[in-house]
Design a protein around this motif. Structure first.
Motif, PDB file in Angstrom:
ATOM      1  N   ALA A  22       0.834  -1.208   0.000  1.00  0.00           N
ATOM      2  CA  ALA A  22       0.000   0.000   0.000  1.00  0.00           C
ATOM      3  C   ALA A  22       0.864   1.252   0.000  1.00  0.00           C
ATOM      4  O   ALA A  22       0.565   2.236  -0.695  1.00  0.00           O
ATOM      5  CB  ALA A  22      -0.943  -0.003   1.201  1.00  0.00           C
ATOM      6  N   ALA A  23       1.950   1.229   0.768  1.00  0.00           N
ATOM      7  CA  ALA A  23       2.870   2.365   0.791  1.00  0.00           C
ATOM      8  C   ALA A  23       3.516   2.548  -0.579  1.00  0.00           C
ATOM      9  O   ALA A  23       3.650   3.684  -1.070  1.00  0.00           O
ATOM     10  CB  ALA A  23       3.941   2.158   1.862  1.00  0.00           C
ATOM     11  N   ASP A  24       3.886   1.459  -1.203  1.00  0.00           N
ATOM     12  CA  ASP A  24       4.476   1.514  -2.532  1.00  0.00           C
ATOM     13  C   ASP A  24       3.469   2.052  -3.548  1.00  0.00           C
ATOM     14  O   ASP A  24       3.805   2.901  -4.380  1.00  0.00           O
ATOM     15  CB  ASP A  24       4.962   0.125  -2.937  1.00  0.00           C
ATOM     16  N   LEU A  25       2.232   1.585  -3.469  1.00  0.00           N
ATOM     17  CA  LEU A  25       1.185   2.051  -4.375  1.00  0.00           C
ATOM     18  C   LEU A  25       0.914   3.542  -4.179  1.00  0.00           C
ATOM     19  O   LEU A  25       0.719   4.277  -5.149  1.00  0.00           O
ATOM     20  CB  LEU A  25      -0.101   1.242  -4.164  1.00  0.00           C
ATOM     21  N   ALA A  26       0.937   3.989  -2.935  1.00  0.00           N
ATOM     22  CA  ALA A  26       0.740   5.414  -2.663  1.00  0.00           C
ATOM     23  C   ALA A  26       1.863   6.243  -3.283  1.00  0.00           C
ATOM     24  O   ALA A  26       1.622   7.317  -3.837  1.00  0.00           O
ATOM     25  CB  ALA A  26       0.671   5.661  -1.160  1.00  0.00           C
ATOM     26  N   GLY A  27       3.085   5.735  -3.215  1.00  0.00           N
ATOM     27  CA  GLY A  27       4.213   6.436  -3.817  1.00  0.00           C
ATOM     28  C   GLY A  27       4.147   6.459  -5.332  1.00  0.00           C
ATOM     29  O   GLY A  27       4.357   7.500  -5.961  1.00  0.00           O
ATOM     30  N   VAL A  28       3.823   5.317  -5.925  1.00  0.00           N
ATOM     31  CA  VAL A  28       3.715   5.229  -7.382  1.00  0.00           C
ATOM     32  C   VAL A  28       2.565   6.106  -7.883  1.00  0.00           C
ATOM     33  O   VAL A  28       2.659   6.707  -8.952  1.00  0.00           O
ATOM     34  CB  VAL A  28       3.517   3.754  -7.810  1.00  0.00           C
ATOM     35  N   SER A  29       1.503   6.199  -7.090  1.00  0.00           N
ATOM     36  CA  SER A  29       0.344   7.024  -7.458  1.00  0.00           C
ATOM     37  C   SER A  29       0.579   8.502  -7.175  1.00  0.00           C
ATOM     38  O   SER A  29      -0.298   9.318  -7.414  1.00  0.00           O
ATOM     39  CB  SER A  29      -0.895   6.545  -6.697  1.00  0.00           C
ATOM     40  N   ARG A  30       1.742   8.812  -6.600  1.00  0.00           N
ATOM     41  CA  ARG A  30       2.138  10.180  -6.265  1.00  0.00           C
ATOM     42  C   ARG A  30       1.186  10.855  -5.276  1.00  0.00           C
ATOM     43  O   ARG A  30       0.923  12.040  -5.363  1.00  0.00           O
ATOM     44  CB  ARG A  30       2.290  11.031  -7.525  1.00  0.00           C
ATOM     45  N   PHE A  31       0.669  10.073  -4.331  1.00  0.00           N
ATOM     46  CA  PHE A  31      -0.137  10.647  -3.243  1.00  0.00           C
ATOM     47  C   PHE A  31       0.792  11.416  -2.319  1.00  0.00           C
ATOM     48  O   PHE A  31       1.881  10.945  -1.995  1.00  0.00           O
ATOM     49  CB  PHE A  31      -0.851   9.563  -2.451  1.00  0.00           C
ATOM     50  N   GLN A  32       0.364  12.567  -1.875  1.00  0.00           N
ATOM     51  CA  GLN A  32       1.160  13.380  -0.963  1.00  0.00           C
ATOM     52  C   GLN A  32       0.949  12.904   0.468  1.00  0.00           C
ATOM     53  O   GLN A  32      -0.189  12.684   0.879  1.00  0.00           O
ATOM     54  CB  GLN A  32       0.759  14.855  -1.074  1.00  0.00           C
ATOM     55  N   HIS A  33       2.045  12.747   1.217  1.00  0.00           N
ATOM     56  CA  HIS A  33       1.957  12.392   2.624  1.00  0.00           C
ATOM     57  C   HIS A  33       3.204  12.868   3.337  1.00  0.00           C
ATOM     58  O   HIS A  33       4.249  13.080   2.714  1.00  0.00           O
ATOM     59  CB  HIS A  33       1.720  10.892   2.837  1.00  0.00           C
ATOM     60  N   PRO A  34       3.120  13.041   4.652  1.00  0.00           N
ATOM     61  CA  PRO A  34       4.275  13.529   5.413  1.00  0.00           C
ATOM     62  C   PRO A  34       5.444  12.536   5.369  1.00  0.00           C
ATOM     63  O   PRO A  34       5.233  11.325   5.370  1.00  0.00           O
ATOM     64  CB  PRO A  34       3.739  13.667   6.842  1.00  0.00           C
ATOM     65  N   PRO A  35       6.681  13.035   5.365  1.00  0.00           N
ATOM     66  CA  PRO A  35       7.861  12.171   5.274  1.00  0.00           C
ATOM     67  C   PRO A  35       8.440  11.766   6.631  1.00  0.00           C
ATOM     68  O   PRO A  35       9.637  11.574   6.747  1.00  0.00           O
ATOM     69  CB  PRO A  35       8.848  13.066   4.519  1.00  0.00           C
ATOM     70  N   ASN A  36       7.611  11.634   7.641  1.00  0.00           N
ATOM     71  CA  ASN A  36       8.088  11.407   9.005  1.00  0.00           C
ATOM     72  C   ASN A  36       8.402   9.957   9.336  1.00  0.00           C
ATOM     73  O   ASN A  36       8.884   9.680  10.419  1.00  0.00           O
ATOM     74  CB  ASN A  36       7.053  11.908  10.010  1.00  0.00           C
ATOM     75  N   THR A  37       8.089   9.022   8.471  1.00  0.00           N
ATOM     76  CA  THR A  37       8.269   7.616   8.827  1.00  0.00           C
ATOM     77  C   THR A  37       9.547   7.036   8.248  1.00  0.00           C
ATOM     78  O   THR A  37      10.011   7.432   7.186  1.00  0.00           O
ATOM     79  CB  THR A  37       7.091   6.754   8.338  1.00  0.00           C
ATOM     80  N   ARG A  38      10.100   6.087   8.989  1.00  0.00           N
ATOM     81  CA  ARG A  38      11.211   5.277   8.527  1.00  0.00           C
ATOM     82  C   ARG A  38      10.670   3.855   8.482  1.00  0.00           C
ATOM     83  O   ARG A  38      10.318   3.287   9.520  1.00  0.00           O
ATOM     84  CB  ARG A  38      12.405   5.333   9.483  1.00  0.00           C
ATOM     85  N   VAL A  39      10.566   3.308   7.295  1.00  0.00           N
ATOM     86  CA  VAL A  39       9.887   2.020   7.107  1.00  0.00           C
ATOM     87  C   VAL A  39      10.868   0.861   7.208  1.00  0.00           C
ATOM     88  O   VAL A  39      11.938   0.881   6.594  1.00  0.00           O
ATOM     89  CB  VAL A  39       9.171   1.985   5.744  1.00  0.00           C
ATOM     90  N   SER A 111      -2.808  -4.261   0.494  1.00  0.00           N
ATOM     91  CA  SER A 111      -1.915  -3.674  -0.510  1.00  0.00           C
ATOM     92  C   SER A 111      -2.655  -2.818  -1.531  1.00  0.00           C
ATOM     93  O   SER A 111      -2.040  -2.004  -2.213  1.00  0.00           O
ATOM     94  CB  SER A 111      -1.129  -4.776  -1.229  1.00  0.00           C
ATOM     95  N   ALA A 112      -3.958  -2.964  -1.636  1.00  0.00           N
ATOM     96  CA  ALA A 112      -4.748  -2.172  -2.576  1.00  0.00           C
ATOM     97  C   ALA A 112      -5.319  -0.905  -1.945  1.00  0.00           C
ATOM     98  O   ALA A 112      -6.006  -0.142  -2.617  1.00  0.00           O
ATOM     99  CB  ALA A 112      -5.886  -3.018  -3.133  1.00  0.00           C
ATOM    100  N   GLU A 113      -5.039  -0.670  -0.669  1.00  0.00           N
ATOM    101  CA  GLU A 113      -5.640   0.460   0.054  1.00  0.00           C
ATOM    102  C   GLU A 113      -4.656   1.619   0.235  1.00  0.00           C
ATOM    103  O   GLU A 113      -4.349   2.020   1.344  1.00  0.00           O
ATOM    104  CB  GLU A 113      -6.152  -0.008   1.416  1.00  0.00           C
ATOM    105  N   ALA A 114      -4.193   2.171  -0.866  1.00  0.00           N
ATOM    106  CA  ALA A 114      -3.247   3.287  -0.801  1.00  0.00           C
ATOM    107  C   ALA A 114      -3.867   4.509  -0.135  1.00  0.00           C
ATOM    108  O   ALA A 114      -3.208   5.206   0.646  1.00  0.00           O
ATOM    109  CB  ALA A 114      -2.757   3.644  -2.195  1.00  0.00           C
ATOM    110  N   SER A 115      -5.133   4.779  -0.403  1.00  0.00           N
ATOM    111  CA  SER A 115      -5.786   5.946   0.215  1.00  0.00           C
ATOM    112  C   SER A 115      -5.946   5.750   1.723  1.00  0.00           C
ATOM    113  O   SER A 115      -5.784   6.703   2.489  1.00  0.00           O
ATOM    114  CB  SER A 115      -7.130   6.236  -0.445  1.00  0.00           C
ATOM    115  N   LYS A 116      -6.220   4.517   2.150  1.00  0.00           N
ATOM    116  CA  LYS A 116      -6.305   4.257   3.586  1.00  0.00           C
ATOM    117  C   LYS A 116      -4.925   4.421   4.226  1.00  0.00           C
ATOM    118  O   LYS A 116      -4.811   4.928   5.339  1.00  0.00           O
ATOM    119  CB  LYS A 116      -6.843   2.855   3.859  1.00  0.00           C
TER     120      LYS A 116
END
Length: 145
Positions: A22-39, A111-116
């Protein structure tokens, strides 16, 4: 440290099969989100030991987020159910260690829930930001002459 410029550091343990996707899909979809996490990518949320979480806090993390597959969809059958039980107990014990339980978050994201994923990451960061910096395990800085 200037409190106005402080941003929380979140260590995230993501299941390889679901939340990491889901995180990868959000990145590929160019969704904006804060960069505070280290995965940190793990095979299953059931693989995350409470020792990993405590080590993250002891090394300066302001919050920890564990996320895995929805119940019943785990690739390792019951790994996420074991994780849920383990972290419920850990969250109850955190107060005795001097950590606010609100610094530990647990979620289920497919993995399909990029918006969530975007919604939850924003909620986690906002909740930890409201608690302020983790000062429980901070080592004192040496004075510069």
């Amino acid at each position: 440290m200037n409190v106005d410029s402080w941003e929380p550091k979140i260590v995230s343990f993501f299941c390889n099969w679901c939340t990491y996707g889901a995180a990868d899909l959000a990145g590929v979809s160019r969704f904006q989100h804060p960069p505070n996490t280290r995965v940190i990518r793990v095979p299953c949320s059931g693989r995350v030991s409470p020792k990993f979480i405590l080590a993250a806090f002891m090394n300066g993390a302001d919050g920890v987020w564990v996320s895995g597959c929805h119940p019943g969809d785990c690739h390792y059958i019951e790994g996420n159910l074991y994780a849920r039980r383990r972290f419920t107990l850990l969250k109850n014990q955190m107060e005795y260690m001097g950590l606010e339980p609100g610094r530990l978050h647990f979620s289920w994201i497919s993995s399909a829930e990029a918006s969530k994923y975007i919604e939850v990451i924003t909620e986690v960061i906002d909740a930890v930001r409201a608690l302020g910096p983790n000062t429980r395990f901070v080592k004192p800085q040496a004075k510069v002459a």
